[in-house]
Design a protein around this motif. Sequence first.
Motif, PDB file in Angstrom:
ATOM      1  N   ILE A   1       0.835  -1.204   0.000  1.00  0.00           N
ATOM      2  CA  ILE A   1       0.000   0.000   0.000  1.00  0.00           C
ATOM      3  C   ILE A   1       0.868   1.252   0.000  1.00  0.00           C
ATOM      4  CG2 ILE A   1      -1.630   1.364   1.369  1.00  0.00           C
ATOM      5  CD1 ILE A   1      -2.932  -1.246   2.241  1.00  0.00           C
ATOM      6  N   CYS A   2       1.856   1.283   0.885  1.00  0.00           N
ATOM      7  CA  CYS A   2       2.719   2.467   0.973  1.00  0.00           C
ATOM      8  C   CYS A   2       3.498   2.690  -0.324  1.00  0.00           C
ATOM      9  CB  CYS A   2       3.689   2.318   2.148  1.00  0.00           C
ATOM     10  SG  CYS A   2       2.901   2.328   3.768  1.00  0.00           S
ATOM     11  N   LYS A   3       4.004   1.616  -0.900  1.00  0.00           N
ATOM     12  CA  LYS A   3       4.765   1.720  -2.144  1.00  0.00           C
ATOM     13  C   LYS A   3       3.889   2.238  -3.277  1.00  0.00           C
ATOM     14  CE  LYS A   3       7.593  -1.195  -5.235  1.00  0.00           C
ATOM     15  NZ  LYS A   3       8.909  -0.553  -4.987  1.00  0.00           N
ATOM     16  N   ARG A   4       2.651   1.738  -3.324  1.00  0.00           N
ATOM     17  CA  ARG A   4       1.740   2.152  -4.391  1.00  0.00           C
ATOM     18  C   ARG A   4       1.410   3.641  -4.265  1.00  0.00           C
ATOM     19  NH1 ARG A   4       1.121  -0.921  -8.930  1.00  0.00           N
ATOM     20  NH2 ARG A   4      -0.689  -0.184 -10.083  1.00  0.00           N
ATOM     21  N   ILE A   5       1.153   4.082  -3.050  1.00  0.00           N
ATOM     22  CA  ILE A   5       0.838   5.497  -2.848  1.00  0.00           C
ATOM     23  C   ILE A   5       2.030   6.364  -3.213  1.00  0.00           C
ATOM     24  CG2 ILE A   5       0.289   7.252  -1.116  1.00  0.00           C
ATOM     25  CD1 ILE A   5      -1.332   5.138   0.369  1.00  0.00           C
ATOM     26  N   ASP A   6       3.204   5.982  -2.731  1.00  0.00           N
ATOM     27  CA  ASP A   6       4.412   6.784  -2.935  1.00  0.00           C
ATOM     28  C   ASP A   6       4.820   6.857  -4.402  1.00  0.00           C
ATOM     29  OD1 ASP A   6       6.884   8.157  -2.235  1.00  0.00           O
ATOM     30  OD2 ASP A   6       7.881   6.240  -2.586  1.00  0.00           O
ATOM     31  N   GLU A   7       4.802   5.717  -5.084  1.00  0.00           N
ATOM     32  CA  GLU A   7       5.385   5.648  -6.425  1.00  0.00           C
ATOM     33  C   GLU A   7       4.383   5.810  -7.556  1.00  0.00           C
ATOM     34  OE1 GLU A   7       7.751   2.119  -6.788  1.00  0.00           O
ATOM     35  OE2 GLU A   7       8.928   2.552  -4.989  1.00  0.00           O
ATOM     36  N   ARG A   8       3.096   5.559  -7.297  1.00  0.00           N
ATOM     37  CA  ARG A   8       2.112   5.607  -8.373  1.00  0.00           C
ATOM     38  C   ARG A   8       1.037   6.682  -8.193  1.00  0.00           C
ATOM     39  NH1 ARG A   8       2.265   1.002 -11.634  1.00  0.00           N
ATOM     40  NH2 ARG A   8       4.408   0.224 -11.602  1.00  0.00           N
ATOM     41  N   LEU A   9       0.579   6.871  -6.970  1.00  0.00           N
ATOM     42  CA  LEU A   9      -0.550   7.788  -6.778  1.00  0.00           C
ATOM     43  C   LEU A   9      -0.126   9.234  -6.608  1.00  0.00           C
ATOM     44  CD1 LEU A   9      -2.985   5.760  -4.481  1.00  0.00           C
ATOM     45  CD2 LEU A   9      -2.759   5.764  -6.967  1.00  0.00           C
ATOM     46  N   CYS A  10       0.947   9.470  -5.877  1.00  0.00           N
ATOM     47  CA  CYS A  10       1.400  10.851  -5.661  1.00  0.00           C
ATOM     48  C   CYS A  10       1.715  11.524  -6.999  1.00  0.00           C
ATOM     49  CB  CYS A  10       2.647  10.864  -4.764  1.00  0.00           C
ATOM     50  SG  CYS A  10       2.317  10.518  -3.031  1.00  0.00           S
ATOM     51  N   GLY A  11       1.044  12.625  -7.261  1.00  0.00           N
ATOM     52  CA  GLY A  11       1.274  13.347  -8.512  1.00  0.00           C
ATOM     53  C   GLY A  11       0.424  12.875  -9.668  1.00  0.00           C
ATOM     54  N   SER A  12      -0.406  11.842  -9.446  1.00  0.00           N
ATOM     55  CA  SER A  12      -1.295  11.377 -10.519  1.00  0.00           C
ATOM     56  C   SER A  12      -2.455  12.352 -10.679  1.00  0.00           C
ATOM     57  CB  SER A  12      -1.824   9.977 -10.192  1.00  0.00           C
ATOM     58  OG  SER A  12      -2.662  10.021  -9.052  1.00  0.00           O
ATOM     59  N   GLU A  13      -3.235  12.138 -11.724  1.00  0.00           N
ATOM     60  CA  GLU A  13      -4.337  13.063 -12.011  1.00  0.00           C
ATOM     61  C   GLU A  13      -5.333  13.142 -10.850  1.00  0.00           C
ATOM     62  OE1 GLU A  13      -7.853  13.729 -15.380  1.00  0.00           O
ATOM     63  OE2 GLU A  13      -6.296  12.189 -15.664  1.00  0.00           O
TER      64      GLU A  13
ATOM     65  N   ASN B   1      -5.838  -1.053  -6.743  1.00  0.00           N
ATOM     66  CA  ASN B   1      -4.787  -1.359  -7.708  1.00  0.00           C
ATOM     67  C   ASN B   1      -4.072  -2.662  -7.376  1.00  0.00           C
ATOM     68  OD1 ASN B   1      -5.400   1.031  -8.968  1.00  0.00           O
ATOM     69  ND2 ASN B   1      -3.704   2.180  -8.099  1.00  0.00           N
ATOM     70  N   ILE B   2      -3.808  -2.872  -6.085  1.00  0.00           N
ATOM     71  CA  ILE B   2      -3.101  -4.089  -5.656  1.00  0.00           C
ATOM     72  C   ILE B   2      -3.903  -5.335  -6.001  1.00  0.00           C
ATOM     73  CG2 ILE B   2      -2.344  -5.368  -3.599  1.00  0.00           C
ATOM     74  CD1 ILE B   2      -1.655  -2.553  -2.399  1.00  0.00           C
ATOM     75  N   LEU B   3      -5.226  -5.258  -5.852  1.00  0.00           N
ATOM     76  CA  LEU B   3      -6.067  -6.412  -6.125  1.00  0.00           C
ATOM     77  C   LEU B   3      -6.082  -6.793  -7.603  1.00  0.00           C
ATOM     78  CD1 LEU B   3      -9.081  -5.602  -3.779  1.00  0.00           C
ATOM     79  CD2 LEU B   3      -7.395  -7.416  -3.483  1.00  0.00           C
ATOM     80  N   LYS B   4      -5.627  -5.897  -8.451  1.00  0.00           N
ATOM     81  CA  LYS B   4      -5.537  -6.191  -9.885  1.00  0.00           C
ATOM     82  C   LYS B   4      -4.180  -6.753 -10.276  1.00  0.00           C
ATOM     83  CE  LYS B   4      -8.683  -2.396 -11.120  1.00  0.00           C
ATOM     84  NZ  LYS B   4      -8.787  -1.106 -11.859  1.00  0.00           N
TER      85      LYS B   4
END
Length: 528
Positions: A261-273, A293-296
């Motif tokens: 969860i933390c990795k996804r937020i840090d690397e994918r969600l921050c700065g996304s639309e 996202n993780i469940l996919k």
Amino acid sequence: MRYFNTEGLCRPDEHYMVRLDDRLACIKNTLIDRKKYFVINRGRQYGKTTTLKALAKYLSGDYVVLSLDFQQMGTEDFVDAATFAHAFANILIEKLEIKGLDDRKELMEPLMEVINRDSNSLKDLFIRLSRMCRNSAQPIVLMIDEVDSASNNQVFIDFLAQLRSYYLARDEMPIFHSVVLAGVYSIKNLKLKLRPESEHQYNSPWNIAADFEINMSFSTNQIATMLNEYEADHHTGMDIQAVADEIYRYTSGYPVLVSFICKRIDERLCGSEAFQFPKDAWSGAGVAEAVKNILKMSTPLFESMVKQLDQYSELRTMLENIIYQGIKIPFSPDEKAVSMGLMFGFLAEKNGQVAIANRIFEMYLMNFFMTEEAAKSEVYLRGDRDRVGFIRDNRLDMDLVLKKFVEYFHEICGDKDEAFIEKNGRKFFLLYLKPIINGTGNYYIEAQTRDSRRTDLIVDYLGEQFIVELKIWHGNEYNARGEKQLTEYLEYFHRDKGYLLSFNFNQKKEIGVKEIQACGKTIVEAVV
């Protein structure tokens, strides 16, 4: 800059991670210092290797720690006792050379005898291991990671038997001060893995192992401490405790899921639309999006879960009964399916009942089971055909979903008996709803309120939450109590409107959808 790691060993100088000092001190004081032999068996990616590596460093001042990984040994090294003895001695010699101990020559000398002999039995190996331990200036602790990679081999079973024999006679024959094995399978299940058809799977060759009862999951405070370190570097302005609480709600502290969860937020969600600013991503909405996202994703953890479900049909049946029917199963760790689920990390004990270990696992399992069902389910296909009409201006019309489901359910199940509907009714609604929200929304079952009569479903569609109670009707008094429970749950979620889907077997029931007011809340009640 450090980052959140989900692949292999975590190192505090490279990765954001929960500090293990308290855990290491507890292992040393209660197990290692007391000369215990024990097994750390937890589910996949539960932090076993990270804990072993950190423990080896933590013990280095008081002990000689020989730490090895059975994945370093190939299948050919377990062909027979002589080959195993040679390979095992070679690895220990390499470890001693790396350590550069002052007395390494005295420690290596007995092992060299094993190397130089043409043939060795396990007895020969242990005679020399005993001499090595006698020669050591400090007590020797042996750690073996990934014992699962060896547990299909009879040589390893015999190796454990020798360890047990020397453990019992260690006052006369020096041997390892403490032995730590780590893997998914517990020692008592080695026979099961070696010969699945055997009925004697619990005849352990190593019944001297002490219980390892140290909690390796993360608490909300531990997650918050890790987020504090991240915040000190990135200054996002997040509400650290609120985010930690939300992560724990989904993971129950399962280490790799927390990191995912933390990795996804840090690397994918921050700065996304959808989350232009870091503070927006580090929020309840960000955690929910990360979970979706993780469940996919296809991860080793989920792949392992599917593999075990294929192999152990009793475990699969138990999980389906819990998810779909809310069956209450008394907790007994010695029952075969429960034992398997605990060992793999899928199950846990909650209030004396068997429960799925965390919300992400439950969401994944529900999606997995329903995806299998979807291929042959007319209910799923009907939901897929109807889905366009339920989405208006990017909002889900849950009122219409219930109305259409009532019509459809009466059409296909109007002549079914009570037993069929109790078993399948809730599953049908979940199958009907899945294609409607699939890819955009998500849902999960609230474990705290689920039982054989009542299930609370939380649906999240583009940030809007819908609370749907699925209930087996058992009289007007029970129905009124259900409405009150739903209003209390709506209050908890700060919602003014909720939904009640009642599977009613009363011959005089009034099928359809109506809107009622209760305790200041609006409830859309659907009866089938």
